[in-house]
Scaffold this motif. Structure first.
Motif, PDB file in Angstrom:
ATOM      1  N   GLN A 146     -49.752  29.525  49.561  1.00 43.31           N
ATOM      2  CA  GLN A 146     -49.702  30.941  49.234  1.00 43.31           C
ATOM      3  C   GLN A 146     -49.819  31.813  50.485  1.00 43.31           C
ATOM      4  OE1 GLN A 146     -52.735  30.557  46.402  1.00 43.31           O
ATOM      5  NE2 GLN A 146     -51.352  30.597  44.674  1.00 43.31           N
ATOM      6  N   ASP A 175     -53.662  31.402  56.196  1.00 51.07           N
ATOM      7  CA  ASP A 175     -54.360  31.828  54.987  1.00 51.07           C
ATOM      8  C   ASP A 175     -53.640  33.020  54.360  1.00 51.07           C
ATOM      9  OD1 ASP A 175     -55.427  34.293  55.741  1.00 51.07           O
ATOM     10  OD2 ASP A 175     -57.326  33.448  56.396  1.00 51.07           O
ATOM     11  N   MET A 176     -54.239  33.590  53.355  1.00 51.42           N
ATOM     12  CA  MET A 176     -53.526  34.523  52.505  1.00 51.42           C
ATOM     13  C   MET A 176     -53.729  35.983  52.879  1.00 51.42           C
ATOM     14  SD  MET A 176     -53.681  34.507  48.425  1.00 51.42           S
ATOM     15  CE  MET A 176     -52.530  35.573  47.624  1.00 51.42           C
ATOM     16  N   GLN A 218     -52.308  39.648  51.394  1.00 46.79           N
ATOM     17  CA  GLN A 218     -53.201  40.641  50.786  1.00 46.79           C
ATOM     18  C   GLN A 218     -52.991  42.026  51.398  1.00 46.79           C
ATOM     19  OE1 GLN A 218     -56.938  38.479  51.249  1.00 46.79           O
ATOM     20  NE2 GLN A 218     -56.867  37.948  49.076  1.00 46.79           N
ATOM     21  N   HIS A 238     -59.755  38.398  57.372  1.00 48.80           N
ATOM     22  CA  HIS A 238     -59.586  37.053  56.813  1.00 48.80           C
ATOM     23  C   HIS A 238     -59.461  37.158  55.304  1.00 48.80           C
ATOM     24  CE1 HIS A 238     -63.987  37.625  57.138  1.00 48.80           C
ATOM     25  NE2 HIS A 238     -64.098  36.868  56.065  1.00 48.80           N
ATOM     26  N   TRP A 239     -59.196  36.052  54.717  1.00 46.12           N
ATOM     27  CA  TRP A 239     -58.881  35.985  53.295  1.00 46.12           C
ATOM     28  C   TRP A 239     -60.038  36.496  52.440  1.00 46.12           C
ATOM     29  CZ3 TRP A 239     -57.335  30.634  50.821  1.00 46.12           C
ATOM     30  CH2 TRP A 239     -56.916  30.846  49.513  1.00 46.12           C
ATOM     31  N   GLY A 240     -59.759  37.547  51.684  1.00 49.62           N
ATOM     32  CA  GLY A 240     -60.754  38.034  50.730  1.00 49.62           C
ATOM     33  C   GLY A 240     -60.252  37.827  49.324  1.00 49.62           C
ATOM     34  N   TYR A 241     -60.604  38.732  48.426  1.00 54.35           N
ATOM     35  CA  TYR A 241     -60.024  38.683  47.081  1.00 54.35           C
ATOM     36  C   TYR A 241     -59.576  40.097  46.771  1.00 54.35           C
ATOM     37  CZ  TYR A 241     -65.002  38.312  47.395  1.00 54.35           C
ATOM     38  OH  TYR A 241     -66.285  38.377  47.855  1.00 54.35           O
ATOM     39  N   GLY A 242     -58.293  40.240  46.429  1.00 54.07           N
ATOM     40  CA  GLY A 242     -57.716  41.578  46.283  1.00 54.07           C
ATOM     41  C   GLY A 242     -57.381  42.126  47.655  1.00 54.07           C
ATOM     42  N   TYR A 271     -67.588  43.728  46.051  1.00 55.16           N
ATOM     43  CA  TYR A 271     -68.724  43.527  45.146  1.00 55.16           C
ATOM     44  C   TYR A 271     -70.002  44.098  45.735  1.00 55.16           C
ATOM     45  CZ  TYR A 271     -66.155  40.577  41.949  1.00 55.16           C
ATOM     46  OH  TYR A 271     -65.264  40.125  41.021  1.00 55.16           O
ATOM     47  N   ASP A 297     -52.272  41.555  42.118  1.00 56.15           N
ATOM     48  CA  ASP A 297     -53.459  40.699  42.000  1.00 56.15           C
ATOM     49  C   ASP A 297     -54.444  41.484  41.124  1.00 56.15           C
ATOM     50  OD1 ASP A 297     -55.900  39.376  42.332  1.00 56.15           O
ATOM     51  OD2 ASP A 297     -55.577  38.987  44.472  1.00 56.15           O
ATOM     52  N   SER A 298     -54.959  40.830  40.070  1.00 52.66           N
ATOM     53  CA  SER A 298     -55.861  41.546  39.142  1.00 52.66           C
ATOM     54  C   SER A 298     -57.064  42.133  39.856  1.00 52.66           C
ATOM     55  CB  SER A 298     -56.358  40.590  38.049  1.00 52.66           C
ATOM     56  OG  SER A 298     -55.300  40.175  37.262  1.00 52.66           O
ATOM     57  N   GLN A 299     -57.490  41.500  40.966  1.00 51.88           N
ATOM     58  CA  GLN A 299     -58.661  41.994  41.682  1.00 51.88           C
ATOM     59  C   GLN A 299     -58.409  43.377  42.280  1.00 51.88           C
ATOM     60  OE1 GLN A 299     -61.472  40.107  41.613  1.00 51.88           O
ATOM     61  NE2 GLN A 299     -62.724  41.541  42.785  1.00 51.88           N
TER      62      GLN A 299
END
Lengths: 140, 337
Positions: free
Chosen positions: B4, B45-46, B50, B71-75, B98, B270-272
């Motif tokens: 990915q 990485d992604m 993002q 670096h790769w997080g979420y969202g 968060y 991305d849902s995040q």
């Protein structure tokens, strides 16, 4: 439950799981146990406390996220982990579950990973050819 | 999950920046502050994907930006920054993250490393004892009542100072003087308050830390002098945020924003990244809840800083005034303004 019932996902700064199962119920049960196992060795947690959980969401992936998030909430507020899912019923837009575990005692339980949140990032629950698969990434 | 990784075009702008040209649903370019070495480290990485995903969000201005720590997080990627038009733009709880108002506070001291080194073991032991860390840690600060919560959400770092945890001079050296405006305590859920009730004055887990440092090298004597820093001086760095309260506030609003994104017809890669227009009720409510959690985080670092001062004062048998453990800076890195 066998030790290799889930796969760890390699993520730069966080951690994730991939789970496969024959049914949606088995998938959710395995994911709940994997969540517990990430935090603390499952074998050391006894099923002495029983809790009922109910969550409502409108799709399977969000429902799994909500279930794991409820387990995280109970861990943070009651300091309890539940390696056993003894009952799991899916209903319209939700589920109810009965889980068993115990309060974590620092003298007996070693915390392996501090999970802070169950994310929606790359969250997936799907069924292909009779196999259910789930992927969940956690904020640690 | 290397399959990915980002496979689109990337252009080098100059020695320290790359560009992901606008394509597909991207509304602006992506710009990432990396040299060749740093770029090599993130190719697999992604995070570049993002950056491109963030560029698709409505109302984004100029560019989706990645800082050198990307670096790769979420969202959003970790190290991601984006500005949005106040009328057309969106706010995303996943973009803030968060740990709302996770940040870093730096305390100076009048001590040198040679003075501190003989006491280091005792000092570390006392700090561990007074400032709990790790999963689900509970603090020594009294458990917060509903009335306490309302005050801390509105006043931020000033609230513990009113209770003897520090000095009002501290506020001058904090980002936003330790208080984000427009906080609405009623928008923080009982679940979030329950998670945070005994966590004021705790570090938490993951990459959060309290570190005893010393000034190894001065790059600019004039600036160092103005900040009260000198060679071989002992400082303390505190990295933490809003603990379980912030995490739950984010979680509570992600559910609302997933529905809001559908309601306002926002296409999410991305849902995040779920979000709502800044001017919508969902957007305004999130920002007021976020401000409450951010102010809790400012108060948390204030309590920790004061506990650090008390420990140093006890170990080195000097008053807090003699120790000179003033705040040099306190800057947040998970915030929307």
């Amino acid at each position: 439950m066998a030790r290799n019932f889930y796969q760890l996902i390699d993520h730069t700064a966080d951690i994730g799981i991939e789970v496969t199962a024959h049914t949606k119920g088995e998938l959710f049960t395995k994911a709940a146990c994997a969540f517990c196992d990430l935090i603390c060795n499952l074998k050391t947690v006894r099923p002495v406390v029983e809790r009922k959980i109910a969550v409502i969401r409108d799709n399977p992936a969000h429902l799994l996220q909500a279930l794991l998030n409820e387990l995280l909430y109970l861990f943070e507020t009651k300091h309890e982990l539940y390696p056993e899912v003894v009952r799991l019923n899916f209903k319209d837009n939700g589920l109810t579950a009965v889980v068993r575990g115990e309060k974590i005692d620092p003298a007996r339980h070693e915390i392996k990973t501090g999970i802070k949140a169950v994310t929606f990032h790359q969250l997936e629950v799907k069924e292909e050819g009779g196999v259910w698969k789930a992927r969940v990434i956690f904020d640690v | 999950m290397s399959e990915q990784k980002f496979t689109g075009p990337v252009e080098r702008i100059d020695e320290n920046r790359i560009r992901i040209p606008k394509s597909g649903n991207m509304r602006v370019d992506g710009i990432v502050y990396v040299d060749e070495t740093l770029h090599e480290g993130i190719k697999d990485d992604m995070c570049l994907q993002q950056v491109a995903n963030v560029a698709t969000l409505p109302g984004i201005l100029k560019a989706s930006i990645g800082m050198p720590d990307i670096h790769w997080g979420y969202g959003f990627p970790i190290g991601g920054v984006a500005a949005f038009d106040l009328n057309e733009g969106v706010v995303s709880p996943g973009g803030v993250g968060y740990d709302i108002n996770c940040g870093v506070r730096l305390l100076r001291s009048n001590l040198t490393k040679d003075e501190v080194r003989p006491e280091l073991k005792t000092l570390v032991g006392a700090l561990f004892h007074k400032i709990p860390s790790g999963v689900g840690s509970s603090g020594t600060f009294p458990r917060l009542s509903e009335g306490d919560y309302k005050k801390v959400f509105v006043k931020g770092a000033a609230w513990p100072i009113e209770h003897g945890y520090g000095d009002s001079d501290d506020l001058k050296h904090l980002e936003a003087e330790g208080c984000i405006p427009h906080a609405d305590p009623d928008l923080v859920t009982p679940r979030a308050k329950k998670r945070g009730a005994d966590q004021l004055g705790t570090l938490g887990s993951g990459n959060h830390f309290l570190e005893i440092d010393y000034v190894a090298r001065i790059f600019d004597e004039d600036i160092a002098s103005q900040l009260g820093l000198f060679q071989d001086q002992v400082c303390v760095t505190i990295h933490c945020g809003s603990r379980g309260l912030g995490h739950q506030t984010c979680e509570d609003n992600l559910g609302i924003m997933l529905a809001a994104a559908r309601k306002y017809g926002i296409n999410l890669p991305d849902s995040q990244l779920c979000c709502a227009p800044i001017k919508s009720n969902e957007g305004k409510n999130y920002l007021s809840a976020m401000a409450s959690a951010a102010n809790f985080a400012f108060a948390n670092r204030q309590v920790i800083a004061h506990l650090v001062r008390r420990v140093f004062s006890h170990i080195f048998k000097k008053s807090e005034g003699e120790l000179g453990m003033n705040v040099v800076s306190d800057v947040c890195h998970n915030i929307a303004k």
